[in-house]
Design a protein around this motif. Structure first.
Motif, mmCIF file in Angstrom:
data_model
loop_
_atom_site.group_PDB
_atom_site.id
_atom_site.type_symbol
_atom_site.label_atom_id
_atom_site.label_comp_id
_atom_site.label_asym_id
_atom_site.label_seq_id
_atom_site.Cartn_x
_atom_site.Cartn_y
_atom_site.Cartn_z
ATOM 1 N N VAL A 24 0.940 -1.418 0.064
ATOM 2 C CA VAL A 24 -0.271 -0.135 0.077
ATOM 3 C C VAL A 24 0.788 1.516 -0.028
ATOM 4 O O VAL A 24 0.483 1.916 -0.822
ATOM 5 N N LEU A 25 1.871 1.246 1.115
ATOM 6 C CA LEU A 25 2.878 2.166 0.880
ATOM 7 C C LEU A 25 3.085 2.489 -0.874
ATOM 8 O O LEU A 25 3.880 3.765 -0.407
ATOM 9 N N THR A 72 -6.043 2.969 -3.945
ATOM 10 C CA THR A 72 -4.975 1.943 -3.419
ATOM 11 C C THR A 72 -6.030 0.832 -2.235
ATOM 12 O O THR A 72 -6.016 -0.854 -2.267
ATOM 13 N N LEU A 73 -6.472 1.484 -1.811
ATOM 14 C CA LEU A 73 -7.216 0.590 -1.019
ATOM 15 C C LEU A 73 -8.981 0.261 -1.737
ATOM 16 O O LEU A 73 -9.573 -0.678 -0.850
ATOM 17 N N ALA A 209 -5.023 -0.847 -6.936
ATOM 18 C CA ALA A 209 -5.533 -1.261 -6.364
ATOM 19 C C ALA A 209 -5.008 -2.614 -5.618
ATOM 20 O O ALA A 209 -5.025 -3.655 -5.783
ATOM 21 N N VAL A 210 -3.791 -2.407 -4.212
ATOM 22 C CA VAL A 210 -3.088 -3.314 -3.994
ATOM 23 C C VAL A 210 -4.254 -4.394 -2.609
ATOM 24 O O VAL A 210 -3.987 -5.199 -2.560
ATOM 25 N N ALA A 211 -5.287 -3.205 -2.239
ATOM 26 C CA ALA A 211 -5.129 -4.194 -1.585
ATOM 27 C C ALA A 211 -7.189 -3.654 -1.172
ATOM 28 O O ALA A 211 -7.789 -3.680 -2.130
ATOM 29 N N SER A 212 -8.060 -4.121 -0.183
ATOM 30 C CA SER A 212 -9.280 -3.871 -0.164
ATOM 31 C C SER A 212 -10.136 -3.676 1.828
ATOM 32 O O SER A 212 -9.274 -3.356 2.396
#
Length: 343
Positions: A24-25, A72-73, A209-212
């Motif tokens: 995320v970072l 990203t989230l 978008a690497v996470a939810s």
């Protein structure tokens, strides 16, 4: 651009958590240059389910950070520009009457989002600030006697300009105390500013978008399982109590300089923030440095200084530095002993 996100286990391991936070970072830092401490505090607030008050001059990527983080989230992002003519209904929503049908309908306001940016929050009067009290604490809004829950996870990041006071209002103490941390942002270095200008001249970067939000909720649940040694919790209690009565901890000269100390909410926020910071650093237990690292950000906005302190040029950070120096953190717990107790 969306990349598939690997599902987390029901109880994410420290390695899984650290890896996901790193992804995320990484995506956020593709857009935002520098501001490492600020970005870390944003992630701590997300994991600890707290809210963030950010103070800095215009143009330091405060809005860009939270907007990029939302992409990203894969979360809902809303931005409210606070102005003196706002009314509470502009934030939380209102009831609308339809003459043709003779019925009322509820229109929900922009606070119904995962990530809410309250831009220049100190430009709205107290009656508008009071509209945020319920949603920040209870994660719900009451309109005409009907309760509406905001999406989970929910984070409010408010910004304010420290150098411009014309047309601004002081935030009520009840409002300020609901913010988990107050983070101060400074100007970038010359090297960072060069990179900022260089990126501005290039095509815009597409953030992945690497996470939810479901994964973030799982990490928030894992944060609650991070072990806090009783000696560290006692240290947090002593530190917060010292902001209310410095005489009791051996600093009588600070007593007339502090008008009002931190509330018990500060104790909870400091412990929860240390849990989140430990989880981000790949640990299942809190260390003393987690607490001392976060203490200024958690406590600075909760200290009300007297006129005597202000006349001497003291600020909250200087008072907190005295307290932290006088109340050293306890010895670092043994890793194996901490792990056994956590198990």
């Amino acid at each position: 651009m969306t990349t598939p996100t690997a599902p987390l286990s029901p109880t994410p391991t420290p390695a899984e958590t650290a890896a996901l936070m790193e992804q995320v970072l990484f995506q956020v830092k593709r857009v935002v240059v520098g501001q490492d401490r600020f970005l870390e505090r944003v992630m701590v607030a997300l994991l600890a389910q707290g809210h963030l008050l950010v103070e800095g001059v215009p143009g330091l990527a405060k809005t860009l950070t939270i907007k990029t983080l939302a992409r990203t989230l894969q979360g809902q992002f809303k931005r409210i520009q606070f102005t003196p003519d706002l009314v509470p209904a502009d934030l939380v929503g209102t009831r609308i009457y339809h003459p043709r049908t003779g019925e009322f309908s509820t229109t929900l306001g922009p606070v119904f989002a995962h990530l809410l940016l309250a831009d220049e929050i100190n430009r709205a009067p107290a009656k508008v600030q009071s509209a945020l009290l319920e949603v920040m604490q209870e994660r719900q809004v009451t309109i005409a006697g009907e309760t509406h829950r905001v999406p989970e996870p929910f984070l409010v990041m408010a910004t304010q300009n420290p150098i411009e006071t014309e047309g601004t209002y002081a935030l009520p103490e009840a409002q300020v105390d609901r913010f988990m941390m107050k983070v101060l942002i400074g100007y970038p270095s010359e090297e960072e500013e060069f990179v900022i200008a260089q990126r501005a001249l290039e095509p815009a970067v597409e953030v992945a978008a690497v996470a939810s939000m479901a994964q973030l909720a799982a990490l928030q649940a894992a944060r609650r399982a991070v072990y806090v040694d009783p000696s560290l919790l006692q240290y947090v209690v002593r530190l917060v109590a010292a902001t209310r009565d410095p005489r009791a901890c051996g600093l009588p000269d600070l007593a007339p300089r502090i008008a009002c100390g931190a509330s018990p909410r500060a104790t909870i926020h400091l412990a929860e923030g240390a849990q989140a910071l430990a989880l981000m650093r790949g640990r299942t237990y809190v260390l003393p440095e987690d607490l001392t690292d976060l203490a200024p950000d958690v406590l600075r906005h909760r200290l009300s200084l007297s006129y005597e302190a202000l006349s001497e040029g003291l600020d909250a950070d200087a008072v907190l530095a005295r307290l932290l120096a006088h109340l050293p953190a306890p010895a670092r717990p043994l890793h194996h002993d901490t792990a056994q107790r956590a198990a």
